[in-house]
Design a protein around this motif. Sequence first.
Motif, PDB file in Angstrom:
ATOM      1  N   UNK A 226     -50.796 -13.493 -28.913  1.00  0.00           N
ATOM      2  CA  UNK A 226     -50.621 -12.864 -30.226  1.00  0.00           C
ATOM      3  C   UNK A 226     -51.900 -12.187 -30.720  1.00  0.00           C
ATOM      4  N   UNK A 227     -53.038 -12.854 -30.564  1.00  0.00           N
ATOM      5  CA  UNK A 227     -54.311 -12.326 -31.069  1.00  0.00           C
ATOM      6  C   UNK A 227     -55.108 -11.739 -29.911  1.00  0.00           C
ATOM      7  N   UNK A 228     -55.064 -10.418 -29.755  1.00  0.00           N
ATOM      8  CA  UNK A 228     -55.693  -9.792 -28.594  1.00  0.00           C
ATOM      9  C   UNK A 228     -57.212  -9.945 -28.601  1.00  0.00           C
ATOM     10  N   UNK A 229     -57.819 -10.022 -29.787  1.00  0.00           N
ATOM     11  CA  UNK A 229     -59.279 -10.123 -29.844  1.00  0.00           C
ATOM     12  C   UNK A 229     -59.765 -11.552 -29.635  1.00  0.00           C
ATOM     13  N   UNK A 230     -58.988 -12.513 -30.115  1.00  0.00           N
ATOM     14  CA  UNK A 230     -59.411 -13.910 -30.000  1.00  0.00           C
ATOM     15  C   UNK A 230     -59.123 -14.486 -28.616  1.00  0.00           C
ATOM     16  N   UNK A 231     -57.958 -14.190 -28.049  1.00  0.00           N
ATOM     17  CA  UNK A 231     -57.582 -14.843 -26.791  1.00  0.00           C
ATOM     18  C   UNK A 231     -57.074 -13.866 -25.741  1.00  0.00           C
ATOM     19  N   UNK A 232     -57.370 -12.558 -25.918  1.00  0.00           N
ATOM     20  CA  UNK A 232     -56.891 -11.590 -24.947  1.00  0.00           C
ATOM     21  C   UNK A 232     -57.985 -10.764 -24.306  1.00  0.00           C
ATOM     22  N   UNK A 233     -58.726 -10.030 -25.104  1.00  0.00           N
ATOM     23  CA  UNK A 233     -59.702  -9.067 -24.578  1.00  0.00           C
ATOM     24  C   UNK A 233     -61.092  -9.649 -24.403  1.00  0.00           C
ATOM     25  N   UNK A 234     -61.816  -9.061 -23.435  1.00  0.00           N
ATOM     26  CA  UNK A 234     -63.253  -9.291 -23.295  1.00  0.00           C
ATOM     27  C   UNK A 234     -63.933  -8.064 -23.917  1.00  0.00           C
ATOM     28  N   UNK A 235     -64.206  -8.129 -25.207  1.00  0.00           N
ATOM     29  CA  UNK A 235     -64.627  -6.943 -25.953  1.00  0.00           C
ATOM     30  C   UNK A 235     -65.907  -6.291 -25.427  1.00  0.00           C
TER      31      UNK A 235
ATOM     32  N   UNK B 154     -44.047 -13.014 -20.960  1.00  0.00           N
ATOM     33  CA  UNK B 154     -43.919 -13.550 -22.318  1.00  0.00           C
ATOM     34  C   UNK B 154     -44.818 -12.737 -23.241  1.00  0.00           C
ATOM     35  N   UNK B 155     -44.211 -12.105 -24.242  1.00  0.00           N
ATOM     36  CA  UNK B 155     -44.942 -11.226 -25.156  1.00  0.00           C
ATOM     37  C   UNK B 155     -44.912 -11.831 -26.554  1.00  0.00           C
ATOM     38  N   UNK B 156     -46.070 -12.264 -27.039  1.00  0.00           N
ATOM     39  CA  UNK B 156     -46.168 -12.882 -28.356  1.00  0.00           C
ATOM     40  C   UNK B 156     -46.651 -11.841 -29.366  1.00  0.00           C
ATOM     41  N   UNK B 157     -45.753 -11.410 -30.260  1.00  0.00           N
ATOM     42  CA  UNK B 157     -46.060 -10.373 -31.261  1.00  0.00           C
ATOM     43  C   UNK B 157     -46.732  -9.163 -30.594  1.00  0.00           C
ATOM     44  N   UNK B 158     -46.038  -8.489 -29.664  1.00  0.00           N
ATOM     45  CA  UNK B 158     -46.675  -7.438 -28.852  1.00  0.00           C
ATOM     46  C   UNK B 158     -47.105  -6.196 -29.631  1.00  0.00           C
ATOM     47  N   UNK B 159     -46.532  -5.970 -30.821  1.00  0.00           N
ATOM     48  CA  UNK B 159     -46.881  -4.733 -31.546  1.00  0.00           C
ATOM     49  C   UNK B 159     -47.566  -4.998 -32.881  1.00  0.00           C
ATOM     50  N   UNK B 160     -48.046  -6.220 -33.074  1.00  0.00           N
ATOM     51  CA  UNK B 160     -48.701  -6.529 -34.352  1.00  0.00           C
ATOM     52  C   UNK B 160     -50.028  -5.767 -34.466  1.00  0.00           C
ATOM     53  N   UNK B 161     -50.221  -5.105 -35.609  1.00  0.00           N
ATOM     54  CA  UNK B 161     -51.496  -4.457 -35.903  1.00  0.00           C
ATOM     55  C   UNK B 161     -51.745  -3.148 -35.185  1.00  0.00           C
TER      56      UNK B 161
ATOM     57  N   UNK C  46     -46.529   1.557 -31.006  1.00  0.00           N
ATOM     58  CA  UNK C  46     -45.383   0.648 -30.971  1.00  0.00           C
ATOM     59  C   UNK C  46     -44.271   1.218 -30.102  1.00  0.00           C
ATOM     60  N   UNK C  47     -43.989   2.492 -30.292  1.00  0.00           N
ATOM     61  CA  UNK C  47     -42.935   3.131 -29.508  1.00  0.00           C
ATOM     62  C   UNK C  47     -43.251   3.077 -28.020  1.00  0.00           C
ATOM     63  N   UNK C  48     -44.537   3.291 -27.658  1.00  0.00           N
ATOM     64  CA  UNK C  48     -44.951   3.234 -26.257  1.00  0.00           C
ATOM     65  C   UNK C  48     -44.750   1.826 -25.695  1.00  0.00           C
ATOM     66  N   UNK C  49     -45.168   0.815 -26.467  1.00  0.00           N
ATOM     67  CA  UNK C  49     -45.018  -0.578 -26.018  1.00  0.00           C
ATOM     68  C   UNK C  49     -43.544  -0.906 -25.844  1.00  0.00           C
ATOM     69  N   UNK C  50     -42.712  -0.495 -26.784  1.00  0.00           N
ATOM     70  CA  UNK C  50     -41.272  -0.751 -26.685  1.00  0.00           C
ATOM     71  C   UNK C  50     -40.676  -0.076 -25.448  1.00  0.00           C
ATOM     72  N   UNK C  51     -41.133   1.138 -25.146  1.00  0.00           N
ATOM     73  CA  UNK C  51     -40.652   1.842 -23.955  1.00  0.00           C
ATOM     74  C   UNK C  51     -41.021   1.050 -22.698  1.00  0.00           C
ATOM     75  N   UNK C  52     -42.231   0.521 -22.675  1.00  0.00           N
ATOM     76  CA  UNK C  52     -42.687  -0.251 -21.508  1.00  0.00           C
ATOM     77  C   UNK C  52     -41.867  -1.523 -21.332  1.00  0.00           C
ATOM     78  N   UNK C  53     -41.605  -2.201 -22.447  1.00  0.00           N
ATOM     79  CA  UNK C  53     -40.833  -3.445 -22.377  1.00  0.00           C
ATOM     80  C   UNK C  53     -39.439  -3.160 -21.831  1.00  0.00           C
TER      81      UNK C  53
ATOM     82  N   UNK D  39     -41.324 -12.382 -31.862  1.00  0.00           N
ATOM     83  CA  UNK D  39     -41.636 -11.415 -32.906  1.00  0.00           C
ATOM     84  C   UNK D  39     -41.147 -11.911 -34.255  1.00  0.00           C
ATOM     85  N   UNK D  40     -41.859 -11.513 -35.304  1.00  0.00           N
ATOM     86  CA  UNK D  40     -41.449 -11.822 -36.671  1.00  0.00           C
ATOM     87  C   UNK D  40     -40.932 -10.580 -37.383  1.00  0.00           C
ATOM     88  N   UNK D  41     -40.798  -9.467 -36.664  1.00  0.00           N
ATOM     89  CA  UNK D  41     -40.324  -8.216 -37.244  1.00  0.00           C
ATOM     90  C   UNK D  41     -38.853  -8.012 -36.893  1.00  0.00           C
TER      91      UNK D  41
END
Length: 493
Positions: A34-43, A118-125, A131-138, A152-154
């Motif tokens: 869900x949190x790409x900066x905290x537990x996803x990316x190596x900034x 498994x995608x946790x809130x894939x388009x948040x923020x 968003x449209x690109x991510x949805x197309x990929x999914x 998702x919560x949306x």
Amino acid sequence: MRRATSGEILIDGVPVSVDSPSTAIHRGMALLTEDRKMSGLFLPLNVQDNMEVTSLNGRFVKMGFVRQKMLLAACGAMANTLRVKTPDLFEPVRNLSGGNQQKVLVGRWLLTSPRILILDEPTRGIDVGAKAEIHRLISSLAAEGAAVVMISSEMPEILGMSDRIAVMRAGTIRGTLTRAEALVLMGIALVFEAVGWGVRGASFLFSGQRLLVMVLQVSIIGLLAVGVTQVILTGGIDLSSGSVVALSAMIAASFAQTPTARAVFPSLTGLPVFVPVTAGLLTGALAGLVNGSLIAYTGTPPFIATLGMMVSARGLARYYTRGQPVSMLTESFTRIGEGAVPVFIFLVTAIIFHVLLGHTRYGKYTYALGANAQAARVSGIRVSRHLMFVYTIAGLLSGLGGVVTAARAASGQAGMGMSYELDAIAASVIGGTSLSGGIGRITGTVIGTVILGIMTSGFTFIGLDAYIQDIVKGGVIVAAVVADRYRHRGKNA
């Protein structure tokens, strides 16, 4: 992240053990957090470093050495496929927009060729275009055969992307429905919301009192519908449930009166709550047993047997107190109908019978009986006994509905449950239960009950005449039956 405490994971029907992220990746699983900066990316690292990190144990490594050329080509191709907007793969990932950072993470996991994503809130923020690109990929991943679990919560995202929707709370699945079912529910509610503002100048959805009344009302219908669904699954019908509600309510109330009441049984007042509850349940079960016995052992058509019970039970309810209501009930009994208790009873009942129909011999026999009674008999199923049992359970649930109805009203009245049997049948049919038998599910019945509740509450809200409401509900039932016939015509050919 907490460890799982129960359940199991099956891939292609085979149970697998997952005790760490590395094991999960090895099994073909991928998690976009869900949190790409905290537990996803190596900034501090660049785009390629972020993409390649989960692929350093596979085809891109030989004898411990990274095959840089092959990996660079793979990362470049993935960035092009995902349309990542970056000067080159060596651009620090922190310089990218939120949407492109998310694409980098998606690319990281796609390089592992996951079987389960498994995608946790894939388009948040991220912005609308990303968003449209991510949805197309999914969608393309799902089309290629990958199993995609999106959290998702949306609501628009859920309705737009999901084939099946599961509602969870506190780690437990509370309900499942298809996208079509969710769209129907939302569509009906939004129509009444729009008409409500136009006709009444008020909101239909954002009235807590109205929604509470609606939910409480459908909980009684839902109890009956759970029983009726099982009857219809056998190829039968039950027209007596509404009248059995009235009879059970009268009998349960007569054993729940206070010592100061003008009691039906003066020597049996102030009894423990389990006595009137048991009396109501037994009344319903006995009515169901009579229905089942007539149908199973005398060959009486279900329509005729349950029609007779409908008339008889209503007459008995009136005769029991010569048409007088039974009032002044104990506080312990009326608590059954207070607050959200009826809703809780309905949901627990639905869960129990969802499990019984899907995972027990009782359920398998019920479906088999409705699909082909003769084949069921040849296969060793005791058809008559099972039919009697199914109708007894339907009667028991009508008895439970009567107990809850009496507790809610704090009285027993012979006119209770009027036309409830038609609403229960409607909820079952709207939920996808085939009147031909053998096809249907409890979750569909729950959804059908909610749809019926929204329609009834919405019609009342916009001031539609009660007689017109009955006409519309009748039309809905007929339309659902016709749709069922068309849907299964090809399958039965």
